[in-house]
Design a protein around this motif. Structure first.
Motif, PDB file in Angstrom:
ATOM      1  N   UNK A   1       1.102   8.154  11.991  1.00  0.00           N
ATOM      2  CA  UNK A   1       1.346   6.929  12.762  1.00  0.00           C
ATOM      3  C   UNK A   1       0.340   6.763  13.889  1.00  0.00           C
TER       4      UNK A   1
ATOM      5  N   UNK B   1      -6.644  -5.934  11.042  1.00  0.00           N
ATOM      6  CA  UNK B   1      -5.211  -5.816  11.261  1.00  0.00           C
ATOM      7  C   UNK B   1      -4.972  -5.647  12.750  1.00  0.00           C
ATOM      8  N   UNK B   2      -3.739  -5.875  13.213  1.00  0.00           N
ATOM      9  CA  UNK B   2      -3.456  -5.656  14.640  1.00  0.00           C
ATOM     10  C   UNK B   2      -3.807  -4.224  15.042  1.00  0.00           C
TER      11      UNK B   2
ATOM     12  N   UNK C   1      -2.398  -2.081  16.843  1.00  0.00           N
ATOM     13  CA  UNK C   1      -1.371  -1.051  16.882  1.00  0.00           C
ATOM     14  C   UNK C   1      -0.938  -0.618  15.481  1.00  0.00           C
ATOM     15  N   UNK C   2      -1.581  -1.175  14.487  1.00  0.00           N
ATOM     16  CA  UNK C   2      -1.282  -0.754  13.123  1.00  0.00           C
ATOM     17  C   UNK C   2      -1.771   0.654  12.895  1.00  0.00           C
ATOM     18  N   UNK C   3      -1.017   1.447  12.150  1.00  0.00           N
ATOM     19  CA  UNK C   3      -1.493   2.801  11.888  1.00  0.00           C
ATOM     20  C   UNK C   3      -2.659   2.770  10.921  1.00  0.00           C
TER      21      UNK C   3
ATOM     22  N   UNK D   1      -1.648  -6.046   6.780  1.00  0.00           N
ATOM     23  CA  UNK D   1      -1.142  -6.509   8.072  1.00  0.00           C
ATOM     24  C   UNK D   1       0.256  -6.026   8.299  1.00  0.00           C
ATOM     25  N   UNK D   2       0.648  -5.903   9.566  1.00  0.00           N
ATOM     26  CA  UNK D   2       1.980  -5.407   9.863  1.00  0.00           C
ATOM     27  C   UNK D   2       2.780  -6.496  10.509  1.00  0.00           C
TER      28      UNK D   2
ATOM     29  N   UNK E   1       5.703  -5.782  12.094  1.00  0.00           N
ATOM     30  CA  UNK E   1       6.413  -5.142  13.202  1.00  0.00           C
ATOM     31  C   UNK E   1       5.471  -4.676  14.265  1.00  0.00           C
ATOM     32  N   UNK E   2       5.997  -4.407  15.489  1.00  0.00           N
ATOM     33  CA  UNK E   2       5.088  -3.688  16.381  1.00  0.00           C
ATOM     34  C   UNK E   2       5.231  -2.191  16.217  1.00  0.00           C
TER      35      UNK E   2
ATOM     36  N   UNK F   1       4.745   1.016  14.025  1.00  0.00           N
ATOM     37  CA  UNK F   1       3.949   1.370  12.840  1.00  0.00           C
ATOM     38  C   UNK F   1       4.874   1.707  11.687  1.00  0.00           C
ATOM     39  N   UNK F   2       4.561   1.193  10.523  1.00  0.00           N
ATOM     40  CA  UNK F   2       5.441   1.464   9.400  1.00  0.00           C
ATOM     41  C   UNK F   2       4.624   1.713   8.149  1.00  0.00           C
ATOM     42  N   UNK F   3       5.277   2.343   7.194  1.00  0.00           N
ATOM     43  CA  UNK F   3       4.601   2.602   5.925  1.00  0.00           C
ATOM     44  C   UNK F   3       4.692   1.347   5.113  1.00  0.00           C
TER      45      UNK F   3
END
Lengths: 581, 200
Positions: free
Chosen positions: A514, A544-545, A547-549, B24-25, B27-28, B30-32
């Protein structure tokens, strides 16, 4: 008044110092020792080919004869590093070809070696003696032919675990008839294209100093007798496919051939083994110190019989067909055992297909007082067993346990395995390498950070709860050099808080964790002597943003700056914090 | 990081696995990114619309409850796990197949427009480039290079295979060991049909 020895005397003294660590220490004593040492260093080891540039190495050590280079991160072995990532040896060969015609030895691990590189080696180094390619790829039998044809003084050609394009079996015939200096040949990785047997036999016959010969699967059983009779002085031998229709004449030939090899200490190969032919090796078993049966798909009773004949075994690689019962026999027969690796016969099956559990490992840890290195795949484990193992065997230096199903709890208590692994690091004070598996919380990392002071390499998968876990390891493990992590909920905080630690390590790999792109950029900005590389096949991380992992992250210290050979899916976070696209 | 990501029973595809959604996500946190209807990294036919990434947030806690498609395979494979070298897996595959199924690794290969089929032994090869080169040599055609995004775009030919579920898949998407264990036959598609696949 300061006396100092003449340079020649110091040089002579230094010549007794072989290990890199010691040489490095010597070179830091004072400027003059640095100078003397660098002129007489003959073996150079570069643990990460991107940590330093070829030119820098050549500038510092003008007269080395032997170089060892490592390329891709360890997780490349399990397909986690995409093709084309890097690790090319050609730039090194090119620089060295220009600088030294007298280079004698090249050892490479996880690097991309092209035919062009091999041809350049063959052309450039007149006294070339040793080529060891371990887990390398990118070359074909054409490159090998060039080496065979030109390297008149070649002693060692070892292609362990490489991926080779088999274009022609005739490369072996490129060794001239006058060539007799071969001492070690390992072609076990070559594919099904049949090796030219007559060329092989002639080569083996005329190289009377041959000590190591590891054949590939394509060499049939009935050819082995001839080969062994041509080389009774062999110390290490790897068979090809060990199967044939059972015929008494073939069997007695084989048994006779093995008997004639009085020096044999190590055996391997045994693909497709037929149990009926195994007793042919009994005559040599009592002298065997190393046995690799990891391709032998035979069942426990046959394995037990074999192992019982080998009381001097120090190293055993075997499939889990050996089962707990076989390991118990091993524990009682092989008191000199130092290294054990048990591989899974059915890694993707949902249910266990053999009766191999934690009990086997407990038995071996109890019965084998010299056991120090273990790689063990199994399907269940308990804290109790791990604690017992740790208490039995505090002399472990390498402990790699793979419980096949991720996040498997203690099967007796359903608790995490924190306490068990905690015992391992607590009791095994000299532990240098550890691989974790099973259900693990941040607690296990707390134990590791507290106790594993000599730990140099740690592999983690599907473990931990939070950044605290990573923080424990980075802040506690004083000797840590390599850390590889996959699928753990470790993020920015621990990484950034321990940024300085990363410069004391060779490398850090984190995939499917993460860590955000923002943190990577920050790290790259703040730490100019770290190369922070983001690997992401989804596309540029800045699409991508922040804060994206990121998908995969590889951080390593380097004095060569960011590398220039990155493929499109690797981005380096440099000081400008801009992306090099 | 309060929310514990639930990995149990989750396919837990590496984010590098093909995911047809936009990157792209939502959520703020981090997710799989996992994609419930594209479990085994299958490249679906062009008509099926792309699954958008906003669906992926629900897939994190999916816990195997998603039964929309065909029953999940016996063991969902995570890339690079268990940590075994490819050459070991290949070796076991071929011994097992020979013991258990007794059919060896020979699969039929058809090429659109060719009068007869050929057979090749998959266990001879250890990687996609090796296999593709062999196919190119056998049929005297050029397949070209594979890319995750474009397939074999640009080539007149696209190598496909029929997997255990009976679906026709593009060669190269899944890890080699997974391919070996699920490939039943090969078909080298030609022409516009082939090029169409490359644009997915």
């Amino acid at each position: 008044m300061a006396f100092s020895f003449p340079d020649e005397v110091l040089e002579h003294v230094f010549s007794f110092i072989q290990s890199d660590k010691d040489r490095n220490a010597v070179s830091m004593v004072c400027k003059s020792w640095y100078e003397i040492e660098r002129w007489c260093r003959r073996k150079v080891f570069v643990g990460n080919c991107y940590a330093v540039s070829p030119r820098m190495v050549i500038r510092r050590f003008p007269e080395f004869r032997s170089i060892e280079l490592k390329g891709k991160p360890h997780f490349a072995d399990f397909n986690l590093v995409p093709d084309g990532w890097g690790g090319y040896v050609f730039p090194w060969i090119e620089e060295m070809a220009g600088a030294y015609p007298w280079l004698e030895e090249i050892r490479l691990k996880r690097m991309v070696v092209t035919d062009e590189s091999l041809e350049l080696i063959a052309k450039s180094f007149k006294n070339f003696k040793v080529l060891v390619l371990s887990s390398c790829e990118g070359f074909s039998t054409d490159g090998l032919a060039a080496i065979a044809a030109s390297c008149k003084n070649l002693k060692e050609l070892d292609l362990r675990d490489c991926e080779v394009d088999d274009l022609s079996a005739h490369w072996l015939s490129h060794f001239p008839e006058t060539y007799t200096s071969l001492v070690s040949l390992n072609i076990s990785c070559l594919g099904s294209d049949e090796v030219s047997f007559s060329a092989l036999e002639r080569l083996v016959g005329r190289c009377t100093n041959l000590k190591t010969l590891r054949l590939n699967r394509a060499v049939p059983l009935d050819k082995i007798s001839n080969i062994l009779r041509h080389a009774p002085q062999l110390v290490e031998f790897g068979t090809g496919t060990y199967t044939a229709d059972v015929r008494p004449d073939v069997y007695s030939d084989l048994a006779g051939a093995f008997s004639s090899c009085k020096e044999l200490k190590s055996l391997s190969g045994f693909w497709d083994v037929v149990p009926d032919y195994l007793p042919a090796i009994y005559p040599v078993c009592s002298k065997l110190t190393s046995l690799n049966l990891s391709y032998a798909t035979i069942q426990s009773p046959d394995l037990i019989k074999l192992v019982s004949h080998c009381p001097n075994l120090q190293r055993l690689l075997v499939l889990d067909y050996i089962e707990d019962s076989g390991l118990e026999v091993l524990a009682s027969s092989c008191k000199d055992l130092q290294e054990l690796r048990v591989f899974p016969s059915d890694p993707f099956g949902a249910e266990p297909n053999v009766s191999l559990t934690e009990q086997g490992l407990v038995a071996v840890s109890l019965g084998c007082p010299k056991l120090q290195s273990v790689l063990y795949f199994c399907r269940r484990m308990s804290n109790e067993a791990l604690v017992t193992i740790a208490r039995n065997r505090p002399n472990f230096t390498r402990f790699r346990l793979c419980i096949i199903e991720p996040k498997t709890a203690d099967y007796l208590t359903l608790e995490p395995l924190d306490v068990g692994f905690g015992a391992i690091v607590q009791y095994c004070k000299d532990l240098k390498r550890l691989s974790l598996s099973g259900l693990l919380t941040d607690r296990v990392f707390e134990y590791i950070g507290t106790y594993a002071k000599k730990l140099e390499m740690l592999s983690v998968a599907f473990a931990g709860d939070s950044d605290l876990g990573l923080h424990h390891v980075l802040s506690g493990c004083e000797s840590l050099r390599k850390l590889e992590i996959r699928d753990c909920p470790f993020g920015d905080k621990a990484l950034l808080a321990n940024a300085a630690k990363l410069e004391t390590m060779r490398s850090l790999w984190m995939s499917s964790c993460a860590v955000s792109f923002a943190a990577c950029k920050l790290l790259g900005q703040k730490m100019p002597r770290l190369n922070v590389e983001v690997i992401d096949e989804r596309g540029p991380p800045d699409s991508r943003p922040e804060n994206c992992p990121v998908d995969k992250l590889y951080i390593y210290r380097s004095i060569a700056g960011p590398r220039c050979d990155m493929p499109p899916f690797v981005w380096t976070m440099d000081e400008d914090s801009g992306l090099r696209l | 990081m309060e929310r514990r990501v639930n990995y149990e029973n989750d396919l837990n595809l590496m984010a590098t696995e093909l995911s047809l959604g936009l990157p792209g996500c939502g959520d703020d946190e981090p997710q799989r990114k996992t994609n419930p209807s594209i479990r085994n990294n299958k490249r679906t036919a062009p008509e099926i619309s792309e699954v958008s990434s906003s669906e992926s947030s629900s897939s994190i806690t999916m816990s195997g409850s998603d039964d929309q498609d065909s029953p999940p395979p016996a063991k969902e494979q995570v890339v690079g796990w268990p940590p075994i070298r490819s050459y070991r897996k290949n070796c076991l595959q071929s011994s097992k197949r020979n013991e258990v199924e007794g059919m060896g690794m020979y699969v039929k290969v058809s090429v659109d427009g060719a009068p007869y089929l050929r057979k090749i032994d998959l266990k001879v090869y250890r990687s996609y480039p090796q296999l593709l080169k062999a196919l190119e040599n056998m049929f005297k055609l050029t397949i070209g290079a594979y890319s995750k995004r474009e397939g074999y775009n640009g080539s007149d030919y696209a190598p496909t295979y029929e997997d255990k579920d009976g679906d026709w898949m593009l060669v190269g998407d899944v890890p080699w060991e997974m391919f070996i264990s699920s490939c039943k036959r090969l078909r080298i598609m030609k022409g516009s049909e082939a090029r169409g696949l490359g644009c997915v």
